[in-house]
Write a protein that holds these residues in place. Sequence first.
Motif: not given
Length: 168
Positions: A1-11, A15-25, A37-44
């Motif tokens: 859901m958070a990925v979709e929200i960022i993509e919609i907002a960028a659109n 703005r263009a958005v490149t999504v990259e999934f990497v290990p947490f650390q 950069t932005l990171m969606p859905a990170l715990f605060k």
Amino acid sequence: MAVEIIEIAANRAGRAVTVEFVPFQRAMFSLQQRSDTLMPALFKNTERSPQFQWISQVYAEDLRFLSTDKSINTLAEARALRQVVVESGSSSARFLVDQGFNNLVFVNSPDASAQMLASGRVQAWFLTEGLGEAIWRQFGYKEELFHGDVLHSLLRCFWWLALVFHLK
């Protein structure tokens, strides 16, 4: 859901958005090095809160133990297990370390955690129920997942200076 929200907002912002999934650390290290950069859905949490510019709360999520043989409803029950798996550097890991756990197995991804639980190498997995269920279904595991009681709540937020979305 958070990925979709960022993509919609960028659109909408043109703005263009490149999504990259990497290990947490790696994401946590990289987010401190980049300013585009932005990171969606990170715990605060209290440690991260002053380090970043937070944009918006998406939703709250609850941490609990997932198991393939019984519900684990308390920290005491989990401490009595041989091994509990958590993702290195995650809020889940930090919470259990702060609670004095010494039976933790640290891995680099939730996929690895699911594989360890499914194979019986650990007796429990500590994370959010939604993520655990999604990964369990993705791998097609047949064993039922037992969900323990909620032991800690987290806020999931959008924030600046993270690795997942590169703004152009």
